[in-house]
Motif scaffolding. Structure first.
Motif, PDB file in Angstrom:
ATOM      1  N   PRO A   2      -5.096  10.953   2.698  1.00 28.59           N
ATOM      2  CA  PRO A   2      -4.515  11.459   1.607  1.00 28.59           C
ATOM      3  C   PRO A   2      -3.791  10.268   0.669  1.00 28.59           C
ATOM      4  N   LEU A   3      -3.840  10.374  -0.833  1.00 25.19           N
ATOM      5  CA  LEU A   3      -3.379   9.592  -1.579  1.00 25.19           C
ATOM      6  C   LEU A   3      -2.669  10.232  -2.547  1.00 25.19           C
ATOM      7  N   ILE A   4      -1.192  10.031  -2.766  1.00 22.33           N
ATOM      8  CA  ILE A   4      -0.545  10.860  -3.672  1.00 22.33           C
ATOM      9  C   ILE A   4      -0.105   9.669  -4.911  1.00 22.33           C
ATOM     10  N   ARG A   5      -0.304   9.929  -5.814  1.00 22.15           N
ATOM     11  CA  ARG A   5      -0.005   8.935  -7.063  1.00 22.15           C
ATOM     12  C   ARG A   5       1.149   9.562  -7.786  1.00 22.15           C
ATOM     13  N   VAL A   6       2.146   8.849  -8.317  1.00 27.40           N
ATOM     14  CA  VAL A   6       3.188   9.225  -9.141  1.00 27.40           C
ATOM     15  C   VAL A   6       3.226   8.317 -10.272  1.00 27.40           C
ATOM     16  N   GLU A   7       3.346   8.821 -11.551  1.00 27.49           N
ATOM     17  CA  GLU A   7       3.489   7.723 -12.715  1.00 27.49           C
ATOM     18  C   GLU A   7       4.691   8.644 -13.382  1.00 27.49           C
ATOM     19  N   LEU A   8       5.586   7.467 -13.630  1.00 26.48           N
ATOM     20  CA  LEU A   8       6.738   7.599 -14.329  1.00 26.48           C
ATOM     21  C   LEU A   8       6.939   6.832 -15.394  1.00 26.48           C
ATOM     22  N   PHE A   9       8.079   6.885 -16.558  1.00 26.19           N
ATOM     23  CA  PHE A   9       8.484   5.789 -17.162  1.00 26.19           C
ATOM     24  C   PHE A   9       9.168   4.871 -16.608  1.00 26.19           C
ATOM     25  N   ASP A  10       8.914   3.754 -16.853  1.00 24.00           N
ATOM     26  CA  ASP A  10       9.288   2.598 -15.793  1.00 24.00           C
ATOM     27  C   ASP A  10      10.958   2.467 -15.677  1.00 24.00           C
ATOM     28  N   PHE A  11      11.907   2.945 -16.559  1.00 26.87           N
ATOM     29  CA  PHE A  11      13.091   2.904 -16.515  1.00 26.87           C
ATOM     30  C   PHE A  11      13.615   3.838 -15.458  1.00 26.87           C
ATOM     31  N   ARG A  12      12.824   4.861 -15.054  1.00 26.07           N
ATOM     32  CA  ARG A  12      13.113   5.931 -13.879  1.00 26.07           C
ATOM     33  C   ARG A  12      12.821   5.398 -12.525  1.00 26.07           C
ATOM     34  N   VAL A  13      11.998   4.226 -12.548  1.00 27.92           N
ATOM     35  CA  VAL A  13      11.561   3.962 -11.261  1.00 27.92           C
ATOM     36  C   VAL A  13      12.458   2.515 -10.724  1.00 27.92           C
ATOM     37  N   ASP A  14      13.054   2.659  -9.592  1.00 30.91           N
ATOM     38  CA  ASP A  14      13.756   1.687  -9.066  1.00 30.91           C
ATOM     39  C   ASP A  14      13.566   1.930  -7.367  1.00 30.91           C
ATOM     40  N   PRO A  15      13.810   0.894  -6.727  1.00 34.08           N
ATOM     41  CA  PRO A  15      13.372   1.012  -5.132  1.00 34.08           C
ATOM     42  C   PRO A  15      14.098   2.275  -4.570  1.00 34.08           C
ATOM     43  N   GLU A  16      15.434   2.643  -4.944  1.00 35.97           N
ATOM     44  CA  GLU A  16      15.850   4.139  -4.189  1.00 35.97           C
ATOM     45  C   GLU A  16      15.069   5.355  -4.546  1.00 35.97           C
ATOM     46  N   THR A  17      14.771   5.341  -5.698  1.00 35.92           N
ATOM     47  CA  THR A  17      13.879   6.388  -6.436  1.00 35.92           C
ATOM     48  C   THR A  17      12.367   6.258  -5.826  1.00 35.92           C
ATOM     49  N   SER A  18      11.856   5.138  -5.728  1.00 38.58           N
ATOM     50  CA  SER A  18      10.532   4.995  -4.937  1.00 38.58           C
ATOM     51  C   SER A  18      10.620   5.463  -3.412  1.00 38.58           C
ATOM     52  N   GLU A  19      11.755   4.993  -2.903  1.00 40.27           N
ATOM     53  CA  GLU A  19      11.891   5.409  -1.262  1.00 40.27           C
ATOM     54  C   GLU A  19      11.842   6.999  -1.282  1.00 40.27           C
ATOM     55  N   LYS A  20      12.923   7.579  -2.134  1.00 31.97           N
ATOM     56  CA  LYS A  20      12.838   8.950  -2.049  1.00 31.97           C
ATOM     57  C   LYS A  20      11.428   9.706  -2.200  1.00 31.97           C
ATOM     58  N   LEU A  21      10.953   9.270  -3.175  1.00 31.84           N
ATOM     59  CA  LEU A  21       9.566  10.024  -3.792  1.00 31.84           C
ATOM     60  C   LEU A  21       8.561   9.754  -2.510  1.00 31.84           C
ATOM     61  N   ILE A  22       8.549   8.531  -1.887  1.00 29.98           N
ATOM     62  CA  ILE A  22       7.476   8.192  -0.869  1.00 29.98           C
ATOM     63  C   ILE A  22       7.855   9.312   0.342  1.00 29.98           C
ATOM     64  N   ALA A  23       8.984   9.298   0.611  1.00 31.42           N
ATOM     65  CA  ALA A  23       9.440  10.201   1.914  1.00 31.42           C
ATOM     66  C   ALA A  23       9.353  11.627   1.489  1.00 31.42           C
ATOM     67  N   GLY A  24       9.839  12.222   0.311  1.00 34.02           N
ATOM     68  CA  GLY A  24       9.750  13.512   0.296  1.00 34.02           C
ATOM     69  C   GLY A  24       8.246  14.011  -0.218  1.00 34.02           C
ATOM     70  N   LEU A  25       7.489  13.088  -0.783  1.00 30.75           N
ATOM     71  CA  LEU A  25       6.011  13.707  -0.969  1.00 30.75           C
ATOM     72  C   LEU A  25       5.359  13.876   0.358  1.00 30.75           C
ATOM     73  N   THR A  26       5.484  12.538   0.969  1.00 33.85           N
ATOM     74  CA  THR A  26       5.032  12.538   2.559  1.00 33.85           C
ATOM     75  C   THR A  26       5.252  13.894   3.305  1.00 33.85           C
ATOM     76  N   ASP A  27       6.556  14.352   3.334  1.00 30.18           N
ATOM     77  CA  ASP A  27       7.085  15.544   3.958  1.00 30.18           C
ATOM     78  C   ASP A  27       6.290  16.603   3.253  1.00 30.18           C
ATOM     79  N   ALA A  28       6.121  16.748   2.122  1.00 35.80           N
ATOM     80  CA  ALA A  28       5.556  17.886   1.478  1.00 35.80           C
ATOM     81  C   ALA A  28       4.167  18.049   1.885  1.00 35.80           C
TER      82      ALA A  28
END
Length: 68
Positions: A2-28
């Motif tokens: 499986p591959l989940i791809r998320v594209e956001l405005f760059d000012f919304r992406v930081d290490p903490e947000t990326s980590e939360k997205l990776i964990a949450g989307l994998t869980d879902a």
């Protein structure tokens, strides 16, 4: 794989947000399919300059962007 791809405005992406997205989307994905996919799931989080986005056939109005 499986591959989940998320594209956001760059000012919304930081290490903490990326980590939360990776964990949450994998869980879902695993909750909706099968837990055995966890170790095989890739998540890509990409940030893009909003000046390179368009909506309704026109460039995104960067001056009307919501706050970060």
């Amino acid at each position: 794989m499986p591959l989940i791809r998320v594209e956001l405005f760059d000012f919304r992406v930081d290490p903490e947000t990326s980590e939360k997205l990776i964990a949450g989307l994998t869980d879902a994905l695993c909750a909706a399919t099968h837990e055995g996919l966890r170790d095989h799931t890739w998540v890509i989080v990409e940030g893009h300059d909003p000046r390179n986005w368009g909506l309704g056939g026109k460039p995104w109005p960067v001056d009307q962007m919501p706050p970060a």
